[in-house]
Design a protein around this motif. Structure first.
Motif, short mmCIF file in Angstrom:
data_model
loop_
_atom_site.label_atom_id
_atom_site.label_comp_id
_atom_site.label_asym_id
_atom_site.label_seq_id
_atom_site.Cartn_x
_atom_site.Cartn_y
_atom_site.Cartn_z
N HIS A 4 0.83 -1.20 0.00
CA HIS A 4 0.00 0.00 0.00
C HIS A 4 0.87 1.25 0.00
O HIS A 4 2.00 1.23 0.46
N ARG A 5 0.27 2.34 -0.47
CA ARG A 5 0.93 3.64 -0.42
C ARG A 5 -0.12 4.67 0.03
O ARG A 5 -1.21 4.72 -0.50
N GLU A 6 0.24 5.46 1.01
CA GLU A 6 -0.62 6.52 1.53
C GLU A 6 0.17 7.82 1.57
O GLU A 6 1.40 7.80 1.56
N TRP A 7 -0.55 8.92 1.66
CA TRP A 7 0.08 10.24 1.78
C TRP A 7 -0.49 10.93 3.00
O TRP A 7 -1.70 10.90 3.23
N ILE A 8 0.38 11.54 3.80
CA ILE A 8 -0.06 12.40 4.89
C ILE A 8 0.70 13.72 4.75
O ILE A 8 1.69 13.81 4.03
N ARG A 9 0.22 14.74 5.41
CA ARG A 9 0.85 16.06 5.35
C ARG A 9 1.72 16.28 6.58
O ARG A 9 1.32 15.97 7.71
N SER A 10 2.89 16.83 6.36
CA SER A 10 3.79 17.20 7.44
C SER A 10 3.17 18.33 8.24
O SER A 10 2.70 19.31 7.67
N TRP A 11 3.18 18.22 9.56
CA TRP A 11 2.68 19.30 10.41
C TRP A 11 3.64 20.48 10.37
O TRP A 11 3.27 21.60 10.62
N PHE A 12 4.91 20.22 10.05
CA PHE A 12 5.94 21.26 10.09
C PHE A 12 5.82 22.24 8.94
O PHE A 12 5.82 23.45 9.14
#
Length: 166
Positions: A4-12
């Motif tokens: 699987h491949r997912e994307w999340i956003r950096s909080w920084f």
């Protein structure tokens, strides 16, 4: 096994972080998170949402072992175990490198990529393998692996001033 491949956003800085994972067939006993130095806690939170109640183990290798140790200072309760492999060895130029990273950050910004600091950090390793045809020859004795490493967009990049400063 399912990949699987997912994307999340950096909080920084809001940049996208790619998460690659493999899900085994059958019961999941725990999750291994590999530390690479980018928003480890955000990744751990994502793991805990996806795999509730499962223990999280972290593996930090090389520069990732430094990031994992920093992570552990604030988030040790999040991990069942921490595994460190290939931590960087003593480098007599580390203080100079940190000072240069600070200066470069002030003059050129935290995202500046300094070839000078890169040479100070990794040059001693490369110097042990003259004539191999790659500055990355020190990472592996298998020339095919080194060639793949050199071709990869995910490997061999120059760290930013922020990255070197830690």
């Amino acid at each position: 096994m399912e990949k699987h491949r997912e994307w999340i956003r950096s909080w920084f800085d809001g940049l996208g972080l790619s998460l690659l994972y493999t899900k085994p067939e059958g019961d999941i006993k725990g999750v291994l998170q590999i530390s690479h130095g980018m928003c480890e806690n955000k990744v751990t939170c994502w793991i805990k949402e996806q795999f509730p109640g499962k223990p999280v183990y972290m593996l930090g290798h090389s520069m990732g072992s430094l990031a994992a140790r920093v992570y552990l200072k604030d988030y040790d309760r999040e991990l069942k175990k921490l595994i460190l492999t290939g931590p960087p060895s003593a480098n007599p130029a580390v203080d100079l490198g940190l000072l240069l990273a600070l200066l470069q950050k002030k003059l050129r910004g935290g995202r500046h990529r300094s070839r000078l600091i890169q040479a100070l950090a990794f040059g001693p390793y490369a110097a042990r393998f003259p004539g191999e045809g790659s500055e990355s020859a020190w990472i592996c004795s298998d020339k095919k692996v080194v060639e793949e490493y050199d071709r990869s967009e995910y490997c061999g990049f120059v760290f930013t001033a922020d990255g070197f400063q830690g």
